[in-house]
Design an enzyme around this catalytic site. Structure first.
Site, mmCIF file in Angstrom:
data_model
loop_
_atom_site.group_PDB
_atom_site.id
_atom_site.type_symbol
_atom_site.label_atom_id
_atom_site.label_comp_id
_atom_site.label_asym_id
_atom_site.label_seq_id
_atom_site.Cartn_x
_atom_site.Cartn_y
_atom_site.Cartn_z
ATOM 1 N N PHE A 60 8.944 -2.342 29.933
ATOM 2 C CA PHE A 60 8.779 -2.123 31.362
ATOM 3 C C PHE A 60 7.487 -2.698 31.937
ATOM 4 O O PHE A 60 7.254 -2.606 33.148
ATOM 5 C CB PHE A 60 8.873 -0.622 31.681
ATOM 6 C CG PHE A 60 7.563 0.119 31.589
ATOM 7 C CD1 PHE A 60 6.864 0.476 32.729
ATOM 8 C CD2 PHE A 60 7.042 0.479 30.357
ATOM 9 C CE1 PHE A 60 5.671 1.172 32.647
ATOM 10 C CE2 PHE A 60 5.850 1.172 30.265
ATOM 11 C CZ PHE A 60 5.156 1.524 31.420
ATOM 12 N N TYR A 61 6.632 -3.304 31.108
ATOM 13 C CA TYR A 61 5.401 -3.869 31.641
ATOM 14 C C TYR A 61 5.732 -4.923 32.692
ATOM 15 O O TYR A 61 6.503 -5.852 32.432
ATOM 16 C CB TYR A 61 4.546 -4.493 30.544
ATOM 17 C CG TYR A 61 3.869 -3.508 29.618
ATOM 18 C CD1 TYR A 61 3.792 -2.154 29.924
ATOM 19 C CD2 TYR A 61 3.288 -3.928 28.425
ATOM 20 C CE1 TYR A 61 3.161 -1.260 29.069
ATOM 21 C CE2 TYR A 61 2.656 -3.041 27.567
ATOM 22 C CZ TYR A 61 2.601 -1.707 27.896
ATOM 23 O OH TYR A 61 1.978 -0.822 27.040
ATOM 24 N N THR A 62 5.128 -4.767 33.863
ATOM 25 C CA THR A 62 5.415 -5.605 35.041
ATOM 26 C C THR A 62 6.921 -5.822 35.201
ATOM 27 O O THR A 62 7.393 -6.923 35.462
ATOM 28 C CB THR A 62 4.657 -6.958 34.979
ATOM 29 O OG1 THR A 62 4.959 -7.637 33.763
ATOM 30 C CG2 THR A 62 3.168 -6.754 35.102
ATOM 31 N N ASN A 63 7.652 -4.710 35.002
ATOM 32 C CA ASN A 63 9.103 -4.698 35.225
ATOM 33 C C ASN A 63 9.839 -5.750 34.389
ATOM 34 O O ASN A 63 10.809 -6.364 34.839
ATOM 35 C CB ASN A 63 9.416 -4.905 36.712
ATOM 36 C CG ASN A 63 10.809 -4.431 37.072
ATOM 37 O OD1 ASN A 63 11.328 -3.488 36.481
ATOM 38 N ND2 ASN A 63 11.424 -5.084 38.039
ATOM 39 N N GLY A 64 9.390 -5.921 33.150
ATOM 40 C CA GLY A 64 10.025 -6.867 32.243
ATOM 41 C C GLY A 64 9.432 -8.263 32.291
ATOM 42 O O GLY A 64 9.741 -9.100 31.428
#
Length: 360
Positions: A60-64
């Site tokens: 999920f970091y920066t929404n993928g």
């Protein structure tokens, strides 16, 4: 020490750099303190060119976008992927409205791994972390699923992050007794300003031969050298929403700065060197939004703290540990207990104990 002075990650044969590169800031997801693709690639290339081999991200970091940046980078030089220890995490639901889009159940773990591998343009992960405890899923389901993934070759090694010690101990014991793949490392918050991990998780890791992989080793930048008591911080993307240090934290920050002056280095380098000096295998995750941040953090490889400096840092940052860690720590320090001697000592004097006196 250099980034190619590799250490084994816990009780395993996996060799990693003494600092991992965290990719949480890679990408420019709205609302996140992220970094452009171009700057992310410069940071990544510099880390690898210096001999680094341990890259950490999450689904999920920066929404993928973080995983996608890494995948695109390694796709341009496929041979480099095989020389990198690539780690990602599962747990967070990226599909609002889908109750099985996240968590640590069998269906969701497999689906999350599939999506991570797709974004990363790879067919396996070297380390797969449980990002958070899923209290709604039996831990045996999680561990059996992870073991199946290791046996299938899509995951090589396992670790837990942000999970209570009693859950972690249960999972590890279950894996060992059932012949499943055990955990080799714990990713935890750990720094001079966050030491409560020493109450339960650090002793568990030491007992089981697990490495500690600290996230936020500079505590939201508080230990970077930017913060001074009474001064405004202008060069910090997080300052606007995390607030500033309190007085007790400034006591630690100022001690770190004093030692940095003595050694003619940066506060960040001192804080990272302190973590490296802890007992056992401790591999801090260094993050950077700019290449200059990476260079500043890598200076921590060149710093060796003297015993007196370690003592000063230990004492000024000593945490208050919850029961029973405080009670058990004091009992371990007693020189006599229940009519017997401990560690060959016979004196009946019970000295006061600081949390920093118990080293892991």
């Amino acid at each position: 020490m250099a980034l190619d002075s590799y250490v084994t990650l816990g009780r395993s044969g996996l060799r990693v750099s003494p600092f991992a590169l965290g990719a949480m800031t890679f990408g420019e997801d709205p609302g996140a303190a992220g970094t452009s693709v171009e700057e992310s690639e410069r940071i990544l290339a510099t880390y690898l060119d210096r001999g680094g081999n341990f890259i950490d991200t999450a689904n999920f970091y920066t929404n993928g976008h973080s995983e996608k940046i890494l995948g695109d980078f390694f796709a341009l030089s496929p041979g480099r992927r095989q020389r990198v220890v690539l780690a990602s995490k599962f747990f967070t639901n990226l599909f609002p409205g889908d109750p099985n889009g996240g968590g640590a159940g069998r269906s969701s773990i497999i689906a999350q791994l599939h999506e991570s591998l797709r974004r990363l343009h790879t067919d396996y992960l070297d380390v797969y972390w449980l990002h958070n405890w899923d209290r709604h899923t039996p831990i045996e389901e999680t561990m059996r699923t992870l073991d199946d993934l290791v046996r299938a070759g899509t995951v090589r090694y396992l670790g837990f992050s942000n999970t209570p010690a009693w859950v972690t101990a249960q999972a590890q014991t279950m894996a060992l007794l059932r012949g499943w793949t055990p955990l080799i490392a714990l990713q935890v918050e750990y720094s001079l300003l966050a030491r409560t991990v020493e109450g339960e998780l650090a002793p568990l890791a030491a007992d089981q031969g697990m490495a500690l992989v600290p996230w936020s080793p500079l505590k939201n930048g508080f230990l970077s050298g930017k913060y001074r008591r009474g001064a405004e911080v202008v060069d910090s993307a997080r300052a606007a929403y995390v607030g500033g240090p309190d007085d007790a934290q400034y006591d630690v920050i100022e001690t770190v700065a004093d030692i940095a002056d003595e050694l003619e280095t940066s506060s960040a380098a001192v804080a990272l060197a302190w973590l490296r000096a802890r007992t056992g295998t401790v591999v801090p995750i260094i993050g950077a939004r700019r290449l200059a941040h990476l260079e500043s953090n890598l200076a921590g490889l060149d710093v060796v703290l003297r015993p007196d400096q370690l003592t000063r840092l230990d004492k000024v940052s000593a945490p208050t540990l919850d029961y029973p860690a405080d009670l058990n720590g004091a009992m371990r320090a007693m020189l006599q207990f229940a009519g017997t001697t401990v560690d060959g000592q016979t004196s009946g004097v019970y000295p006061p104990l600081l949390a920093s006196d118990v080293r892991y």
